[in-house]
Design a protein around this motif. Structure first.
Motif, PDB file in Angstrom:
ATOM      1  N   ASP A  23      95.668 153.762  -1.718  1.00 46.54           N
ATOM      2  CA  ASP A  23      96.916 154.379   0.125  1.00 46.54           C
ATOM      3  C   ASP A  23      96.058 155.144   1.039  1.00 46.54           C
ATOM      4  N   SER A  24      94.725 155.820   0.404  1.00 47.28           N
ATOM      5  CA  SER A  24      94.654 157.066   0.685  1.00 47.28           C
ATOM      6  C   SER A  24      93.667 156.557   2.267  1.00 47.28           C
ATOM      7  N   ILE A  25      93.957 157.505   3.114  1.00 47.07           N
ATOM      8  CA  ILE A  25      93.520 157.353   4.736  1.00 47.07           C
ATOM      9  C   ILE A  25      92.306 158.134   4.911  1.00 47.07           C
ATOM     10  N   VAL A  26      90.519 157.918   4.845  1.00 41.09           N
ATOM     11  CA  VAL A  26      89.853 158.435   5.511  1.00 41.09           C
ATOM     12  C   VAL A  26      90.161 159.040   7.060  1.00 41.09           C
ATOM     13  N   THR A  27      90.102 160.257   7.275  1.00 42.92           N
ATOM     14  CA  THR A  27      89.380 159.975   9.069  1.00 42.92           C
ATOM     15  C   THR A  27      88.022 160.041   8.683  1.00 42.92           C
ATOM     16  N   TYR A  28      87.382 159.211  10.157  1.00 44.36           N
ATOM     17  CA  TYR A  28      86.346 159.082  10.031  1.00 44.36           C
ATOM     18  C   TYR A  28      85.674 159.487  11.305  1.00 44.36           C
ATOM     19  N   GLN A  29      85.418 161.019  11.811  1.00 44.86           N
ATOM     20  CA  GLN A  29      84.517 161.349  12.918  1.00 44.86           C
ATOM     21  C   GLN A  29      83.493 161.385  13.162  1.00 44.86           C
ATOM     22  N   ILE A  30      83.097 160.919  14.632  1.00 43.19           N
ATOM     23  CA  ILE A  30      81.337 160.295  14.707  1.00 43.19           C
ATOM     24  C   ILE A  30      80.876 160.841  16.184  1.00 43.19           C
ATOM     25  N   THR A  31      79.778 161.521  16.805  1.00 39.20           N
ATOM     26  CA  THR A  31      79.674 162.113  17.527  1.00 39.20           C
ATOM     27  C   THR A  31      78.873 161.433  18.009  1.00 39.20           C
ATOM     28  N   LEU A  32      78.533 161.245  19.514  1.00 38.76           N
ATOM     29  CA  LEU A  32      77.278 160.333  19.471  1.00 38.76           C
ATOM     30  C   LEU A  32      76.485 161.012  20.353  1.00 38.76           C
ATOM     31  N   ILE A  33      75.135 160.748  19.811  1.00 36.73           N
ATOM     32  CA  ILE A  33      73.849 161.808  20.886  1.00 36.73           C
ATOM     33  C   ILE A  33      73.236 160.955  21.172  1.00 36.73           C
ATOM     34  N   ASN A  34      72.947 161.022  22.547  1.00 37.62           N
ATOM     35  CA  ASN A  34      71.631 160.450  23.005  1.00 37.62           C
ATOM     36  C   ASN A  34      70.420 161.193  22.654  1.00 37.62           C
ATOM     37  N   LYS A  35      69.768 160.183  21.382  1.00 38.08           N
ATOM     38  CA  LYS A  35      68.848 160.752  20.561  1.00 38.08           C
ATOM     39  C   LYS A  35      67.468 161.478  20.929  1.00 38.08           C
ATOM     40  N   ARG A  36      67.117 161.350  22.980  1.00 40.11           N
ATOM     41  CA  ARG A  36      65.548 161.437  23.226  1.00 40.11           C
ATOM     42  C   ARG A  36      66.379 162.742  23.561  1.00 40.11           C
ATOM     43  N   THR A  37      67.680 163.473  24.207  1.00 38.94           N
ATOM     44  CA  THR A  37      68.257 164.170  24.645  1.00 38.94           C
ATOM     45  C   THR A  37      68.410 165.223  24.423  1.00 38.94           C
ATOM     46  N   GLY A  38      68.893 164.697  22.995  1.00 35.95           N
ATOM     47  CA  GLY A  38      70.142 165.336  22.415  1.00 35.95           C
ATOM     48  C   GLY A  38      71.160 165.813  23.216  1.00 35.95           C
ATOM     49  N   LYS A  39      72.200 164.942  24.269  1.00 32.53           N
ATOM     50  CA  LYS A  39      73.509 165.059  24.104  1.00 32.53           C
ATOM     51  C   LYS A  39      74.323 164.451  23.851  1.00 32.53           C
ATOM     52  N   PRO A  40      75.706 164.687  24.190  1.00 29.64           N
ATOM     53  CA  PRO A  40      76.657 163.957  23.628  1.00 29.64           C
ATOM     54  C   PRO A  40      76.441 162.449  24.767  1.00 29.64           C
ATOM     55  N   VAL A  41      77.110 161.729  23.889  1.00 31.34           N
ATOM     56  CA  VAL A  41      77.446 160.074  25.531  1.00 31.34           C
ATOM     57  C   VAL A  41      78.466 159.846  25.657  1.00 31.34           C
ATOM     58  N   PRO A  42      79.648 160.239  26.147  1.00 27.56           N
ATOM     59  CA  PRO A  42      80.622 159.431  26.718  1.00 27.56           C
ATOM     60  C   PRO A  42      81.151 158.619  26.953  1.00 27.56           C
ATOM     61  N   GLY A  43      82.097 157.371  26.998  1.00 29.46           N
ATOM     62  CA  GLY A  43      82.739 156.987  27.167  1.00 29.46           C
ATOM     63  C   GLY A  43      82.113 155.454  26.662  1.00 29.46           C
ATOM     64  N   VAL A  44      81.676 156.077  25.058  1.00 28.85           N
ATOM     65  CA  VAL A  44      81.201 154.743  24.450  1.00 28.85           C
ATOM     66  C   VAL A  44      81.758 153.900  23.839  1.00 28.85           C
ATOM     67  N   LYS A  45      81.653 152.155  23.737  1.00 30.63           N
ATOM     68  CA  LYS A  45      82.213 151.818  22.738  1.00 30.63           C
ATOM     69  C   LYS A  45      81.825 151.574  21.351  1.00 30.63           C
TER      70      LYS A  45
END
Length: 240
Positions: A29-51
């Motif tokens: 019954d345990s729940i895992v909190t799964y946190q993902i950070t999406l990064i543009n591989k070339r620029t190293g910057k985060p990517v907002p608005g990704v589905k």
């Protein structure tokens, strides 16, 4: 007939069974909190608005649709002992699809923090190497350029089916023939670096434009500096 000693052994084993069963039930019954950070591989910057989409396997009985925030982060809550399909599909980037086992990489408090690198792609996509610099009037790559070139190497390593064309541009001021030759020499220098780093030369085309496609027309030399550039165009897939 069960002796007192055997009874104690039986009760002890039964107690252990109950404890193990309770632990298994609790974990199920345990729940895992799964946190993902999406990064543009070339620029190293985060990517907002990704589905980001997920489904519980095998029957897809739980379906979730998330969108990354301004820091490129999404958080999902997965049942610990289930498996999920995860897909990340955003215009301008290659699709990511994988099977997730929530407990892999989880901390003792059942939290996963991971980074997913998104690779710019799609035939026709043009990437400008913003920090690529050459010595003035030469095809010598300056030292501060290698950070960006190494990001391009990593992008090509992680997307081994991509084919690219390096497109060279110079300022439009000066001798057109010399400018065309210089732009070719510069893309050749970039290609040579990528090949030196292990990228198959067959995946890389080059094309020189000289000063025929300026971004800015101005009498101000500083403003015209943006015309001197190398762009990376995604032209296909080696599996096509």
């Amino acid at each position: 007939m069960m002796t007192m000693k055997n009874l104690r052994i039986f009760l002890g084993l039964f107690l252990i069974f109950l404890l193990v069963a309770a632990e298994v039930l609790a974990q199920s019954d345990s729940i895992v909190t799964y946190q993902i950070t999406l990064i543009n591989k070339r620029t190293g910057k985060p990517v907002p608005g990704v589905k980001v989409h997920y489904k519980k396997l095998p029957y897809e009985s739980e379906i979730g649709n998330l969108t990354s925030d301004n820091a490129g982060k999404v958080t999902a809550y997965f049942r610990a002992h289930e498996k999920y399909s995860l897909s990340i599909d955003n215009p301008g980037f290659l699709k990511v699809a994988e099977i997730v086992n929530p407990l892999e990489g989880a901390s003792s408090d059942l939290v996963v923090n991971r980074t997913v690198n998104l690779i710019e792609g799609g035939v026709g996509t043009v990437l400008k190497l913003e920090n690529l610099k050459f010595r003035r009037g030469e095809a010598t790559i300056m030292d501060e350029s290698y950070v960006e070139l190494d990001r391009l190497v990593e992008m090509l390593q992680e997307a081994p089916n991509l084919r690219i064309r390096l497109e060279g541009h110079t300022d439009y001021v000066g001798n057109p023939t010399a400018n065309l030759a210089l732009s070719q020499q510069r893309v050749d220098a970039v290609k040579a670096y990528l090949v030196e780093k292990g990228i198959d030369a067959k995946r890389i085309e080059t094309k020189a434009f000289g000063g025929s496609q300026p971004l800015v027309k101005s009498t101000n030399a500083a403003e015209r500096a943006v015309n001197r550039r190398v762009e990376v165009r995604i032209i296909g897939d080696t599996n096509e």
